[in-house]
Write a protein that holds these residues in place. Structure first.
Motif, PDB file in Angstrom:
ATOM      1  N   VAL A  71       3.353  13.994   6.044  1.00 29.13           N
ATOM      2  CA  VAL A  71       3.155  12.870   6.878  1.00 29.13           C
ATOM      3  C   VAL A  71       1.957  12.112   6.312  1.00 29.13           C
ATOM      4  N   ALA A  72       0.902  12.892   6.473  1.00 29.89           N
ATOM      5  CA  ALA A  72      -0.290  12.182   6.074  1.00 29.89           C
ATOM      6  C   ALA A  72      -0.422  11.780   4.575  1.00 29.89           C
ATOM      7  N   LEU A  73       0.166  12.707   3.614  1.00 26.07           N
ATOM      8  CA  LEU A  73       0.123  12.089   2.245  1.00 26.07           C
ATOM      9  C   LEU A  73       0.995  11.245   2.127  1.00 26.07           C
ATOM     10  N   ALA A  74       2.117  10.954   2.715  1.00 21.66           N
ATOM     11  CA  ALA A  74       3.175   9.752   2.711  1.00 21.66           C
ATOM     12  C   ALA A  74       2.338   8.393   2.934  1.00 21.66           C
ATOM     13  N   VAL A  75       1.683   8.475   4.277  1.00 17.54           N
ATOM     14  CA  VAL A  75       0.852   7.453   4.834  1.00 17.54           C
ATOM     15  C   VAL A  75      -0.013   6.991   4.046  1.00 17.54           C
ATOM     16  N   GLY A  76      -1.018   7.891   3.538  1.00 14.18           N
ATOM     17  CA  GLY A  76      -2.258   7.606   2.779  1.00 14.18           C
ATOM     18  C   GLY A  76      -1.774   7.251   1.563  1.00 14.18           C
ATOM     19  N   ALA A  77      -0.922   7.748   0.664  1.00 16.59           N
ATOM     20  CA  ALA A  77      -0.547   7.299  -0.543  1.00 16.59           C
ATOM     21  C   ALA A  77       0.254   5.904  -0.309  1.00 16.59           C
ATOM     22  N   ALA A  78       0.873   5.258   0.595  1.00 18.60           N
ATOM     23  CA  ALA A  78       1.521   4.090   0.704  1.00 18.60           C
ATOM     24  C   ALA A  78       0.139   3.019   1.149  1.00 18.60           C
ATOM     25  N   LEU A  79      -0.700   3.417   1.984  1.00 18.08           N
ATOM     26  CA  LEU A  79      -1.717   2.535   2.148  1.00 18.08           C
ATOM     27  C   LEU A  79      -2.424   2.106   0.873  1.00 18.08           C
ATOM     28  N   PHE A  80      -3.259   3.454   0.407  1.00 17.29           N
ATOM     29  CA  PHE A  80      -3.866   3.422  -0.838  1.00 17.29           C
ATOM     30  C   PHE A  80      -3.296   2.552  -1.780  1.00 17.29           C
ATOM     31  N   SER A  81      -2.025   2.917  -2.315  1.00 16.85           N
ATOM     32  CA  SER A  81      -1.414   2.184  -3.583  1.00 16.85           C
ATOM     33  C   SER A  81      -0.930   0.757  -3.095  1.00 16.85           C
ATOM     34  N   SER A  82      -0.610   0.568  -1.881  1.00 15.74           N
ATOM     35  CA  SER A  82      -0.120  -0.822  -1.340  1.00 15.74           C
ATOM     36  C   SER A  82      -1.429  -1.632  -1.669  1.00 15.74           C
ATOM     37  N   ASP A  83      -2.569  -1.418  -1.035  1.00 19.50           N
ATOM     38  CA  ASP A  83      -3.887  -2.217  -1.022  1.00 19.50           C
ATOM     39  C   ASP A  83      -4.098  -2.374  -2.423  1.00 19.50           C
ATOM     40  N   VAL A  84      -4.171  -1.411  -3.411  1.00 20.52           N
ATOM     41  CA  VAL A  84      -4.679  -1.620  -4.816  1.00 20.52           C
ATOM     42  C   VAL A  84      -3.897  -2.341  -5.459  1.00 20.52           C
ATOM     43  N   ALA A  85      -2.635  -2.085  -5.323  1.00 13.64           N
ATOM     44  CA  ALA A  85      -1.589  -3.208  -6.204  1.00 13.64           C
ATOM     45  C   ALA A  85      -1.599  -4.521  -5.730  1.00 13.64           C
ATOM     46  N   LEU A  86      -1.664  -4.800  -4.603  1.00 18.32           N
ATOM     47  CA  LEU A  86      -1.773  -6.092  -3.832  1.00 18.32           C
ATOM     48  C   LEU A  86      -3.111  -6.786  -4.494  1.00 18.32           C
ATOM     49  N   LEU A  87      -4.287  -6.099  -4.253  1.00 17.98           N
ATOM     50  CA  LEU A  87      -5.377  -6.583  -4.923  1.00 17.98           C
ATOM     51  C   LEU A  87      -5.564  -7.121  -6.292  1.00 17.98           C
TER      52      LEU A  87
END
Length: 126
Positions: A71-87
């Motif tokens: 769960v931590a890996l899924a949440v962390g990967a989603a947050l990190f990748s979404s933010d970098v992609a949006l930026l």
């Protein structure tokens, strides 16, 4: 717990697809170099989720630790990748500190996986 495992496996598929798309975008979009990091995080963690979820099945030793790690890996990967992609693509952030928060959650998720592995080892050799 079985629904959670199904959701995590679905996330793995989504992460894999988005990781390939991010790699392609990084190769073809001017200024898209940061999408390589997105692709790496998503593809690596898609595989990790597929590897961790069988260990989180009820009845397995330390199943809750394996589930917490996934769960931590899924949440962390989603947050990190979404933010970098949006930026990279839009010049906007998901929310302030989303990427560092996601990265920190990823590190904690991997440490929980370490703890689960060590706990499993100590139970086997008693």
């Amino acid at each position: 717990m079985n629904k959670a495992l199904g959701v995590l496996n679905a996330c793995a598929g989504l992460f894999g697809a988005c990781g390939v798309a991010a790699a392609a975008a990084a190769a073809h979009l001017p200024g898209g170099e940061h999408l390589n990091a997105v692709a790496l995080i998503l593809l690596a963690h898609a595989a990790a989720l597929l590897a961790l979820t069988p260990r989180a099945r009820p009845g397995e030793p330390v199943a809750r630790l394996w589930l917490a790690s996934a769960v931590a890996l899924a949440v962390g990967a989603a947050l990190f990748s979404s933010d970098v992609a949006l930026l990279t693509l839009r010049g906007a952030r998901l929310f302030p500190m989303a990427a560092p928060t996601g990265g920190t959650i990823l590190i904690l998720g991997w440490l929980v996986a370490f703890l689960a592995g060590m706990t499993g080892l100590s139970r086997r050799y008693r």
